[in-house]
Design a protein around this motif. Structure first.
Motif, PDB file in Angstrom:
ATOM      1  N   LEU A  30      32.588  27.718  40.425  1.00 30.20           N
ATOM      2  CA  LEU A  30      32.657  26.663  39.407  1.00 30.20           C
ATOM      3  C   LEU A  30      32.440  27.222  38.008  1.00 30.20           C
ATOM      4  CD1 LEU A  30      30.544  23.723  40.902  1.00 30.20           C
ATOM      5  CD2 LEU A  30      32.944  23.591  40.241  1.00 30.20           C
ATOM      6  N   GLY A  31      31.917  28.448  37.953  1.00 28.45           N
ATOM      7  CA  GLY A  31      31.575  29.042  36.662  1.00 28.45           C
ATOM      8  C   GLY A  31      30.427  28.278  36.002  1.00 28.45           C
ATOM      9  N   LEU A  32      29.511  27.779  36.841  1.00 29.52           N
ATOM     10  CA  LEU A  32      28.377  26.989  36.336  1.00 29.52           C
ATOM     11  C   LEU A  32      27.481  27.874  35.460  1.00 29.52           C
ATOM     12  CD1 LEU A  32      27.982  24.058  37.360  1.00 29.52           C
ATOM     13  CD2 LEU A  32      26.172  24.927  38.838  1.00 29.52           C
ATOM     14  N   ASP A  33      27.062  27.367  34.316  1.00 27.75           N
ATOM     15  CA  ASP A  33      26.264  28.247  33.456  1.00 27.75           C
ATOM     16  C   ASP A  33      24.874  28.481  34.056  1.00 27.75           C
ATOM     17  OD1 ASP A  33      25.767  25.483  31.454  1.00 27.75           O
ATOM     18  OD2 ASP A  33      24.067  26.723  32.081  1.00 27.75           O
ATOM     19  N   GLU A  34      24.287  29.605  33.661  1.00 26.20           N
ATOM     20  CA  GLU A  34      23.045  30.063  34.282  1.00 26.20           C
ATOM     21  C   GLU A  34      21.926  29.028  34.168  1.00 26.20           C
ATOM     22  OE1 GLU A  34      20.611  31.889  36.627  1.00 26.20           O
ATOM     23  OE2 GLU A  34      22.738  32.354  36.478  1.00 26.20           O
ATOM     24  N   GLY A  35      21.895  28.316  33.028  1.00 31.55           N
ATOM     25  CA  GLY A  35      20.848  27.310  32.826  1.00 31.55           C
ATOM     26  C   GLY A  35      20.939  26.210  33.870  1.00 31.55           C
ATOM     27  N   LYS A  38      19.825  27.329  37.221  1.00 25.37           N
ATOM     28  CA  LYS A  38      18.352  27.353  37.340  1.00 25.37           C
ATOM     29  C   LYS A  38      17.841  25.959  37.661  1.00 25.37           C
ATOM     30  CE  LYS A  38      17.145  31.096  34.233  1.00 25.37           C
ATOM     31  NZ  LYS A  38      16.853  31.356  32.832  1.00 25.37           N
ATOM     32  N   VAL A  39      18.367  24.951  36.953  1.00 31.63           N
ATOM     33  CA  VAL A  39      17.922  23.571  37.199  1.00 31.63           C
ATOM     34  C   VAL A  39      18.199  23.191  38.649  1.00 31.63           C
ATOM     35  CG1 VAL A  39      18.201  21.143  36.549  1.00 31.63           C
ATOM     36  CG2 VAL A  39      18.383  22.909  34.799  1.00 31.63           C
ATOM     37  N   LEU A  40      19.417  23.499  39.119  1.00 34.86           N
ATOM     38  CA  LEU A  40      19.825  23.062  40.457  1.00 34.86           C
ATOM     39  C   LEU A  40      19.152  23.855  41.573  1.00 34.86           C
ATOM     40  CD1 LEU A  40      23.644  22.500  39.791  1.00 34.86           C
ATOM     41  CD2 LEU A  40      21.872  20.773  40.042  1.00 34.86           C
ATOM     42  N   ARG A  41      18.687  25.057  41.238  1.00 39.85           N
ATOM     43  CA  ARG A  41      17.996  25.878  42.241  1.00 39.85           C
ATOM     44  C   ARG A  41      16.538  25.454  42.427  1.00 39.85           C
ATOM     45  NH1 ARG A  41      19.722  30.900  39.970  1.00 39.85           N
ATOM     46  NH2 ARG A  41      21.649  31.486  41.003  1.00 39.85           N
ATOM     47  N   THR A  42      16.023  24.752  41.437  1.00 39.94           N
ATOM     48  CA  THR A  42      14.589  24.462  41.436  1.00 39.94           C
ATOM     49  C   THR A  42      14.335  22.995  41.735  1.00 39.94           C
ATOM     50  OG1 THR A  42      14.650  25.918  39.521  1.00 39.94           O
ATOM     51  CG2 THR A  42      12.518  24.973  40.064  1.00 39.94           C
ATOM     52  N   ALA A  43      13.325  22.724  42.573  1.00 44.38           N
ATOM     53  CA  ALA A  43      12.981  21.329  42.848  1.00 44.38           C
ATOM     54  C   ALA A  43      12.323  20.709  41.618  1.00 44.38           C
ATOM     55  CB  ALA A  43      12.042  21.256  44.040  1.00 44.38           C
ATOM     56  N   ALA A  44      12.630  19.435  41.382  1.00 45.30           N
ATOM     57  CA  ALA A  44      12.062  18.758  40.208  1.00 45.30           C
ATOM     58  C   ALA A  44      10.568  18.506  40.390  1.00 45.30           C
ATOM     59  CB  ALA A  44      12.798  17.442  39.973  1.00 45.30           C
ATOM     60  N   LEU A  45      10.167  18.208  41.618  1.00 47.04           N
ATOM     61  CA  LEU A  45       8.764  17.881  41.873  1.00 47.04           C
ATOM     62  C   LEU A  45       8.361  18.342  43.273  1.00 47.04           C
ATOM     63  CD1 LEU A  45       6.333  15.857  40.788  1.00 47.04           C
ATOM     64  CD2 LEU A  45       7.208  14.420  42.604  1.00 47.04           C
ATOM     65  N   GLU A  46       7.184  18.960  43.369  1.00 49.35           N
ATOM     66  CA  GLU A  46       6.681  19.364  44.690  1.00 49.35           C
ATOM     67  C   GLU A  46       5.228  18.940  44.775  1.00 49.35           C
ATOM     68  OE1 GLU A  46       9.409  23.412  44.974  1.00 49.35           O
ATOM     69  OE2 GLU A  46       7.227  23.592  44.966  1.00 49.35           O
ATOM     70  N   TYR A 406      30.581  21.893  48.670  1.00 46.94           N
ATOM     71  CA  TYR A 406      29.480  22.346  47.799  1.00 46.94           C
ATOM     72  C   TYR A 406      29.901  22.311  46.329  1.00 46.94           C
ATOM     73  CZ  TYR A 406      25.986  23.604  51.263  1.00 46.94           C
ATOM     74  OH  TYR A 406      25.028  23.536  52.236  1.00 46.94           O
ATOM     75  N   MET A 407      31.133  22.723  46.061  1.00 43.71           N
ATOM     76  CA  MET A 407      31.598  22.728  44.650  1.00 43.71           C
ATOM     77  C   MET A 407      31.615  21.303  44.098  1.00 43.71           C
ATOM     78  SD  MET A 407      34.651  25.557  44.808  1.00 43.71           S
ATOM     79  CE  MET A 407      35.129  25.532  43.078  1.00 43.71           C
ATOM     80  N   LEU A 408      32.131  20.393  44.918  1.00 41.01           N
ATOM     81  CA  LEU A 408      32.205  18.992  44.501  1.00 41.01           C
ATOM     82  C   LEU A 408      30.796  18.445  44.225  1.00 41.01           C
ATOM     83  CD1 LEU A 408      34.583  16.960  44.347  1.00 41.01           C
ATOM     84  CD2 LEU A 408      33.987  16.243  46.662  1.00 41.01           C
ATOM     85  N   ALA A 409      29.860  18.768  45.123  1.00 35.78           N
ATOM     86  CA  ALA A 409      28.492  18.276  44.983  1.00 35.78           C
ATOM     87  C   ALA A 409      27.828  18.857  43.735  1.00 35.78           C
ATOM     88  CB  ALA A 409      27.684  18.632  46.233  1.00 35.78           C
ATOM     89  N   LEU A 410      27.942  20.176  43.577  1.00 35.84           N
ATOM     90  CA  LEU A 410      27.314  20.827  42.416  1.00 35.84           C
ATOM     91  C   LEU A 410      27.909  20.290  41.125  1.00 35.84           C
ATOM     92  CD1 LEU A 410      26.165  22.899  44.494  1.00 35.84           C
ATOM     93  CD2 LEU A 410      26.744  24.672  42.863  1.00 35.84           C
ATOM     94  N   ASP A 411      29.216  20.100  41.142  1.00 35.32           N
ATOM     95  CA  ASP A 411      29.913  19.605  39.957  1.00 35.32           C
ATOM     96  C   ASP A 411      29.400  18.205  39.604  1.00 35.32           C
ATOM     97  OD1 ASP A 411      31.715  20.067  38.016  1.00 35.32           O
ATOM     98  OD2 ASP A 411      33.452  19.306  39.114  1.00 35.32           O
ATOM     99  N   ARG A 412      29.261  17.347  40.622  1.00 36.69           N
ATOM    100  CA  ARG A 412      28.814  15.969  40.368  1.00 36.69           C
ATOM    101  C   ARG A 412      27.371  15.944  39.851  1.00 36.69           C
ATOM    102  NH1 ARG A 412      31.698  13.167  45.657  1.00 36.69           N
ATOM    103  NH2 ARG A 412      33.692  12.820  44.628  1.00 36.69           N
ATOM    104  N   VAL A 413      26.512  16.726  40.479  1.00 36.59           N
ATOM    105  CA  VAL A 413      25.108  16.718  40.055  1.00 36.59           C
ATOM    106  C   VAL A 413      24.991  17.359  38.671  1.00 36.59           C
ATOM    107  CG1 VAL A 413      22.740  17.391  40.641  1.00 36.59           C
ATOM    108  CG2 VAL A 413      24.332  16.786  42.475  1.00 36.59           C
ATOM    109  N   GLY A 414      25.717  18.456  38.469  1.00 42.98           N
ATOM    110  CA  GLY A 414      25.690  19.138  37.173  1.00 42.98           C
ATOM    111  C   GLY A 414      26.190  18.219  36.060  1.00 42.98           C
ATOM    112  N   PHE A 415      27.236  17.468  36.377  1.00 45.31           N
ATOM    113  CA  PHE A 415      27.803  16.544  35.389  1.00 45.31           C
ATOM    114  C   PHE A 415      26.765  15.485  35.000  1.00 45.31           C
ATOM    115  CE2 PHE A 415      30.361  12.788  34.223  1.00 45.31           C
ATOM    116  CZ  PHE A 415      31.112  13.343  33.190  1.00 45.31           C
ATOM    117  N   ALA A 416      26.065  14.947  36.004  1.00 42.73           N
ATOM    118  CA  ALA A 416      25.045  13.915  35.733  1.00 42.73           C
ATOM    119  C   ALA A 416      23.918  14.487  34.874  1.00 42.73           C
ATOM    120  CB  ALA A 416      24.487  13.373  37.051  1.00 42.73           C
ATOM    121  N   ILE A 417      23.529  15.721  35.168  1.00 42.49           N
ATOM    122  CA  ILE A 417      22.442  16.352  34.394  1.00 42.49           C
ATOM    123  C   ILE A 417      22.853  16.489  32.923  1.00 42.49           C
ATOM    124  CG2 ILE A 417      21.185  18.542  34.059  1.00 42.49           C
ATOM    125  CD1 ILE A 417      21.131  18.801  37.130  1.00 42.49           C
TER     126      ILE A 417
END
Ligand code: NAD
Length: 424
Positions: A30-35, A38-46, A406-417
């Motif tokens: 997807l060529g998702l930027d590194e930032g 990082k957001v998508l790799r990390t849980a928001a709350l634990e 996975y691409m579709l999912a990442l794209d959708r979540v990334g877009f919302a962020i």
């Protein structure tokens, strides 16, 4: 087990590493930027909680529980709570991310969450389980809720567990709040069609795959591994829809009938004898070899890691419908692709369950309950549209179905962020 863990497969059978490998690949394509990565790799709350509970013999024990919200970008976190002795924060974290991708693939307005308590339900009484559940709920109360995070059943938790969570949450909030959990009993705001939903979703996506190959259910031989909730329901519904279910594989054996098994009769036989084996209208066959039978559809619906680099080249099915979570290792994907197996990946194939959980949440919030036909029709709409989204994306970008999902999912979540500016 179909595949025992030999040293050479050990490295490939960590389902969380498999999911991470697929995330990395999709992010790269997807060529998702590194930032954003990082957001998508990390849980928001634990959250880690320590739960003091009085046991039946009067002793006090302290159990450890977790709740992880991986993402709330597209809506409240959604995901099960499991009770097991080997629950770890790493596992819960990975499962929470998995839920984010699954919800995004079927385009429902949820993020991903997961919870767990380290305990052995086999050694606990019903009363002890109730006290653990209520105390765990009280400890995570500030983080869950219909608008925040909506738990559901998972390994060793069930409708009763959800009723206890709902009641504990409602008592603290001083108002009955059914939408705080899904997978509840029907009488407490559960949805019609939920027990069948995952198996039914598997059927809908398999039917879509058949259409692409110009195949009809009557000429489609299906092998199903696992005769539990997902596999049993898929077998029952697909058999009713005219598919030929030629083999069911369980942990203690496999049964085969080349003309198609009578699934309702097999269920009755298992209910009476405790096993699928010895059923009069079928042949008992070797359960390890059964996985490699010549068939049109293979539907693993038992456990993870059953298809690895050690056996993927022996799969003879044209279509692989992943009812279970993580049945195929990341390394085995390439083997299946080389054999041109049409894979309906788990985050799409078994998303019927979370979809009807979404319907349950909607009905609870509306205070208006749908009949089963409405639930099933709406489930079909979502599963069919999601199948077309994934397969269309795969064709457009020349990638396999799993990568596309996975691409579709990442794209959708990334877009919302990005749209929310969730990183300010
Ligand atoms: P379940 O416990 O109801 O059924 C699993 C069945 O598989 C059991 O009958 C068990 O005896 C059998 N089994 C276990 N090991 C086996 C083996 N090695 N070979 C053959 N059979 C074996 O569980 P379930 O709810 O049907 O879940 C099955 C899979 O589907 C899991 O991976 C789960 O995470 C996934 N899943 C379930 C749902 C759901 O709504 N229940 C939703 C999404 C994904």
């Amino acid at each position: 087990m179909i595949v025992e863990a030999t040293p050479s497969v050990v490295s490939e059978i960590n389902p969380w590493l498999s999911a991470a490998a697929r995330f990395d690949q999709a992010a790269e394509l997807l060529g998702l930027d590194e930032g954003l990565r990082k957001v998508l790799r990390t849980a928001a709350l634990e959250v880690t909680v320590h739960i003091p509970v009085a046991l039946d013999d009067g002793r006090i024990e302290v159990f450890t529980g977790y709740r992880v919200q991986h993402s709330i970008a597209r809506g409240p976190a959604k995901g099960g709570v499991r009770f097991a002795p080997d629950v770890t924060l790493d596992e819960v974290r990975a499962l929470a991310a998995w839920m984010t991708w699954k919800s995004a693939v079927v385009n429902i307005p949820f993020g991903g969450g997961k919870g767990g308590v380290i305990c052995d339900p086999a050694l606990l009484s019903l009363g002890e389980l109730e006290r653990i559940t209520r105390r765990y709920t009280a400890e995570i109360l500030d983080f869950i809720g219909p608008e925040r995070d909506v738990p559901a059943p998972d390994m060793n938790t069930n409708e009763q567990t959800m009723a206890w969570i709902m009641d504990t949450y409602s008592m603290h909030r001083r108002a009955t709040s059914t939408a705080v959990v899904t997978g509840k009993p029907l009488d407490l705001g559960g949805s019609r069609g939920r027990p069948e939903a995952t198996g039914r979703g598997c059927m809908f996506v398999t039917m879509e795959a058949l259409k692409r190959f110009g195949m009809a259910p009557a000429n489609t031989r299906v092998v199903i591994q696992g005769f539990g909730n997902v596999g049993g329901m898929a077998a029952k519904l697909m058999s009713r829809a005219g598919f030929r279910i030629i083999c069911i594989i369980e942990y203690d054996g496999a049964v085969y009938n080349r003309d198609g098994l009578n699934i309702e009769a097999l269920m009755k036989h298992r209910h009476e004898t405790g096993s699928i084996t010895g059923y009069s209208d079928a042949e008992d066959i070797d359960r390890e070899e059964a996985f490699f039978l010549d068939c049109e559809v293979l539907l693993p619906a038992a456990k993870e890691n059953v298809i690895t680099t050690h056996n993927a080249d022996r799969i003879r099915a044209k279509i692989l419908c992943e009812g279970a979570n993580g049945p195929t290792t990341a390394e085995a994907d390439a083997v299946l692709a080389a054999k041109k197996v049409f894979v309906i990946p788990d985050i799409l194939a078994n998303a019927g369950g979370v979809t009807v959980s979404y319907f349950e949440w909607v009905q609870d919030r509306q205070g208006f309950f749908w009949n089963e036909q409405t639930v099933n029709e709406r489930l079909e709409d979502i599963m069919v549209a999601s199948f077309r989204d994934v397969v269309g994306y795969a064709e457009k970008h020349n990638v396999d179905n799993r990568t596309a999902a996975y691409m579709l999912a990442l794209d959708r979540v990334g877009f919302a962020i990005r749209l929310r500016g969730l990183y300010a």
